[in-house]
Design a protein around this motif. Structure first.
Motif, mmCIF file in Angstrom:
data_model
loop_
_atom_site.group_PDB
_atom_site.id
_atom_site.type_symbol
_atom_site.label_atom_id
_atom_site.label_comp_id
_atom_site.label_asym_id
_atom_site.label_seq_id
_atom_site.Cartn_x
_atom_site.Cartn_y
_atom_site.Cartn_z
ATOM 1 N N ARG A 86 31.645 36.125 22.129
ATOM 2 C CA ARG A 86 32.569 36.444 23.220
ATOM 3 C C ARG A 86 32.962 35.189 23.997
ATOM 4 N NH1 ARG A 86 30.756 41.103 27.198
ATOM 5 N NH2 ARG A 86 30.867 42.178 25.197
ATOM 6 N N LYS A 87 31.996 34.344 24.291
ATOM 7 C CA LYS A 87 32.273 33.132 25.059
ATOM 8 C C LYS A 87 33.259 32.239 24.318
ATOM 9 C CE LYS A 87 29.916 29.147 27.147
ATOM 10 N NZ LYS A 87 28.598 28.473 27.324
ATOM 11 N N PHE A 88 33.076 32.116 23.020
ATOM 12 C CA PHE A 88 33.959 31.284 22.212
ATOM 13 C C PHE A 88 35.379 31.851 22.177
ATOM 14 C CE2 PHE A 88 35.779 30.362 17.990
ATOM 15 C CZ PHE A 88 35.837 28.977 18.057
ATOM 16 N N LEU A 89 35.494 33.176 21.986
ATOM 17 C CA LEU A 89 36.806 33.809 21.934
ATOM 18 C C LEU A 89 37.545 33.665 23.261
ATOM 19 C CD1 LEU A 89 35.917 37.087 19.990
ATOM 20 C CD2 LEU A 89 37.179 35.117 19.125
ATOM 21 N N LEU A 90 36.830 33.874 24.370
ATOM 22 C CA LEU A 90 37.456 33.745 25.679
ATOM 23 C C LEU A 90 37.895 32.307 25.945
ATOM 24 C CD1 LEU A 90 35.176 36.054 27.880
ATOM 25 C CD2 LEU A 90 37.514 36.501 27.097
ATOM 26 N N ALA A 91 37.077 31.356 25.496
ATOM 27 C CA ALA A 91 37.420 29.949 25.720
ATOM 28 C C ALA A 91 38.686 29.565 24.958
ATOM 29 C CB ALA A 91 36.261 29.051 25.314
ATOM 30 N N THR A 92 38.784 29.956 23.683
ATOM 31 C CA THR A 92 39.969 29.606 22.897
ATOM 32 C C THR A 92 41.207 30.331 23.422
ATOM 33 O OG1 THR A 92 39.346 31.312 21.275
ATOM 34 C CG2 THR A 92 38.691 29.050 20.806
ATOM 35 N N TYR A 151 37.720 26.186 16.179
ATOM 36 C CA TYR A 151 38.333 26.193 17.507
ATOM 37 C C TYR A 151 39.847 26.026 17.381
ATOM 38 C CZ TYR A 151 38.666 25.303 22.542
ATOM 39 O OH TYR A 151 38.968 25.402 23.876
ATOM 40 N N VAL A 152 40.289 25.102 16.524
ATOM 41 C CA VAL A 152 41.717 24.850 16.341
ATOM 42 C C VAL A 152 42.413 26.078 15.765
ATOM 43 C CG1 VAL A 152 43.411 23.487 15.051
ATOM 44 C CG2 VAL A 152 41.447 22.359 16.111
ATOM 45 N N ILE A 153 41.788 26.738 14.791
ATOM 46 C CA ILE A 153 42.393 27.930 14.180
ATOM 47 C C ILE A 153 42.611 29.014 15.216
ATOM 48 C CG2 ILE A 153 42.014 29.818 12.552
ATOM 49 C CD1 ILE A 153 40.573 27.824 10.741
ATOM 50 N N LYS A 392 30.632 12.827 16.997
ATOM 51 C CA LYS A 392 29.600 13.842 17.162
ATOM 52 C C LYS A 392 29.809 14.542 18.496
ATOM 53 C CE LYS A 392 26.036 11.606 14.366
ATOM 54 N NZ LYS A 392 24.655 11.079 14.341
ATOM 55 N N THR A 393 29.750 15.866 18.448
ATOM 56 C CA THR A 393 29.966 16.658 19.651
ATOM 57 C C THR A 393 28.857 17.673 19.808
ATOM 58 O OG1 THR A 393 31.343 18.166 18.374
ATOM 59 C CG2 THR A 393 32.470 16.432 19.582
ATOM 60 N N ALA A 394 28.783 18.228 20.998
ATOM 61 C CA ALA A 394 27.780 19.259 21.269
ATOM 62 C C ALA A 394 28.175 20.544 20.570
ATOM 63 C CB ALA A 394 27.680 19.495 22.777
ATOM 64 N N PRO A 395 27.251 21.441 20.250
ATOM 65 C CA PRO A 395 27.589 22.684 19.587
ATOM 66 C C PRO A 395 28.450 23.572 20.477
ATOM 67 C CG PRO A 395 25.306 22.712 20.307
ATOM 68 C CD PRO A 395 25.798 21.320 20.511
ATOM 69 N N VAL A 396 29.282 24.379 19.828
ATOM 70 C CA VAL A 396 30.190 25.238 20.581
ATOM 71 C C VAL A 396 29.441 26.333 21.311
ATOM 72 C CG1 VAL A 396 32.062 26.888 20.341
ATOM 73 C CG2 VAL A 396 32.113 24.770 19.050
ATOM 74 N N ASP A 397 28.531 27.031 20.642
ATOM 75 C CA ASP A 397 27.760 28.077 21.291
ATOM 76 C C ASP A 397 26.507 28.340 20.472
ATOM 77 O OD1 ASP A 397 28.593 29.530 19.113
ATOM 78 O OD2 ASP A 397 30.110 30.659 20.211
ATOM 79 N N ASP A 398 25.702 29.294 20.921
ATOM 80 C CA ASP A 398 24.419 29.559 20.260
ATOM 81 C C ASP A 398 24.600 30.032 18.833
ATOM 82 O OD1 ASP A 398 23.144 28.828 22.564
ATOM 83 O OD2 ASP A 398 22.950 30.881 23.332
ATOM 84 N N GLU A 399 25.678 30.774 18.556
ATOM 85 C CA GLU A 399 25.894 31.272 17.203
ATOM 86 C C GLU A 399 26.081 30.121 16.226
ATOM 87 O OE1 GLU A 399 26.650 33.306 13.760
ATOM 88 O OE2 GLU A 399 25.691 33.959 15.619
ATOM 89 N N ILE A 400 26.827 29.097 16.630
ATOM 90 C CA ILE A 400 27.035 27.939 15.757
ATOM 91 C C ILE A 400 25.727 27.191 15.555
ATOM 92 C CG2 ILE A 400 28.155 25.682 15.658
ATOM 93 C CD1 ILE A 400 30.610 26.927 16.863
ATOM 94 N N VAL A 401 24.898 27.102 16.590
ATOM 95 C CA VAL A 401 23.597 26.463 16.446
ATOM 96 C C VAL A 401 22.774 27.188 15.390
ATOM 97 C CG1 VAL A 401 21.432 25.939 17.600
ATOM 98 C CG2 VAL A 401 23.578 25.576 18.797
ATOM 99 N N ARG A 402 22.795 28.514 15.441
ATOM 100 C CA ARG A 402 22.021 29.292 14.468
ATOM 101 C C ARG A 402 22.541 29.071 13.055
ATOM 102 N NH1 ARG A 402 22.047 33.116 18.746
ATOM 103 N NH2 ARG A 402 23.922 34.113 17.937
#
Length: 412
Positions: A86-92, A151-153, A392-402
């Protein structure tokens, strides 16, 4: 032009475009830039030999619209919606919305004060330049890491949809003096959400149950028919296309309800893969001829005007300068770059600009500025990606980390 000559030209165009796509991946440069330049060169050669062919007036808009439908569908078919996103979708979505609105507002002011246009017309002309072109951004994002590409998509797909909805609302406001524009914007959005869900369920069943050798091409043209019908009603049909793609690639979103389980077929996944391949091939074909013919239809003399470069430079500078605070706020801690550069203008910008009613584009706006904005924004994106794609960048959210951890974990 003889039949053999036309066949040779079409074949060469497709083969050269295929080579451009490989060259673009090697050089990290958008293949559409090569196509545009090839079209410009072809126009110069044909002019020099007095062999210029006039294109039918409606050819580019039709090609571009079909290409846009296929590109958004292809993007939706690549997106996986999983719990915790949800956080990722809202951010994009927020980044796309802020980007379109902020860029439109600033460019509208520039057109109002710089070109002496009234506010409604200045706003209407600014909207096309506020929209990120998914037709360029999505293929070009292949050089980025998976998380940045995702993110771009999402952002570019949202941007296309929001831009079209805003353009339709402003166009209606200009035509009616402002009456009903707000209601059309929100009511139209709700209507296409319902239509998209119903069409998504129908196509989900058809993909798994249609028989015969020919079944996906009729589905694509049925989608084009729905798009044209919704467009005629001043709705935002791109949202229907995106919802359809998301539903087809994420059936778990509705198969959790037993009432929809009967729509599923054991062969669904294999059939969906065939649809994805056909969509990708058709997208490549249409995009090839749209950008090649766009370059061919441009008079090179219009690009040599100093006023053209001034207007285009102001627009491009505004695009990237205004994108910086948006990415700073909504990049989810990944940093501004390389996402800063993912703001090309292209197919959607050209289509919306061509949708302006006849006689509405003022003489003060240089005719070559449109294609120059496309070229400059694509070139800046290419060099920006080339410099920052490996950052190198920080992960987008916890799902991507997993997901990253799962890929790195040793097999049991």
């Amino acid at each position: 032009m003889g039949t053999e000559t036309l066949m040779i030209g079409l074949s060469v165009a497709v083969l050269v475009s295929y080579w451009f796509s490989h060259l673009g991946r090697v050089l990290r440069f958008p293949s559409v830039v090569f196509l545009l330049i090839a079209g410009l060169v072809l126009r110069e050669v044909s002019d020099a030999r007095d062999a210029t062919v006039l294109l039918p007036p409606g050819l580019l808009p039709v090609l571009g619209t079909i290409g846009l439908i296929l590109i958004v569908l292809e993007g939706g078919l690549d997106l996986n919606l999983k719990p915790g996103r949800r956080k990722f979708l809202l951010a994009t979505f927020g980044a796309a919305t802020m980007g379109v609105l902020l860029t439109t507002a600033v460019l509208a002011a520039a057109f109002h004060y710089g070109l002496k246009l009234d506010w409604p017309l200045a706003t209407l002309m600014a909207v096309p330049f506020g929209v990120i072109s998914s037709a360029v951004a999505i293929p070009s994002s292949e050089v980025l890491v998976d998380e940045d590409r995702e993110y771009v998509i999402y952002e570019s797909s949202w941007s296309d949809i929001i831009g079209v909805m805003l353009f339709n609302a402003v166009l209606l406001a200009v035509a009616t003096g402002g009456r009903g524009a707000t209601i059309n914007f929100f009511a139209g959005g709700l209507t296409v959400l319902v239509m998209g869900a119903l069409i998504g369920l129908a196509v989900f069943w058809l993909v798994g149950h249609l028989e015969g050798h020919v079944k996906f091409l009729p589905l694509i043209f049925a989608l084009i028919l729905v798009y044209a019908g919704a467009k005629a009603l001043h709705l935002s049909p791109l949202l229907i296309v995106l919802i359809l793609g998301l539903m087809l690639n994420n059936p778990h979103l509705f198969l959790r309800f037993k009432v929809f389980e009967r729509l599923h077929s054991p062969d669904y996944r294999s059939e969906l893969d065939k649809l994805k391949h056909l969509t990708a091939e058709a997208t490549f074909f249409v995009r090839t001829f749209f950008f090649l013919l766009l370059g061919y239809s441009t008079d090179m003399s219009t690009l040599a005007d100093g006023r053209t470069w001034l207007v285009a430079s102001v627009i491009v500078a505004a695009i990237f300068l205004l994108r910086w605070p948006v990415m700073k706020l909504l990049s989810l801690g990944r940093g501004v770059r390389p996402l800063l550069w993912a703001a090309p203008r292209g197919l959607i910008t050209v289509l919306l600009f061509y949708s302006l009613p006849a006689g509405m584009v003022p003489e003060a706006f240089p005719p070559g500025a449109l294609i120059l904005v496309v070229l400059l924004s694509c070139v800046i994106m290419a060099f920006g990606f080339r410099a920052d794609a490996g950052r190198k960048t920080a992960p987008v959210d916890d799902e991507i980390v997993r997901r990253v951890d799962a890929r790195a974990a040793p097999p049991h």
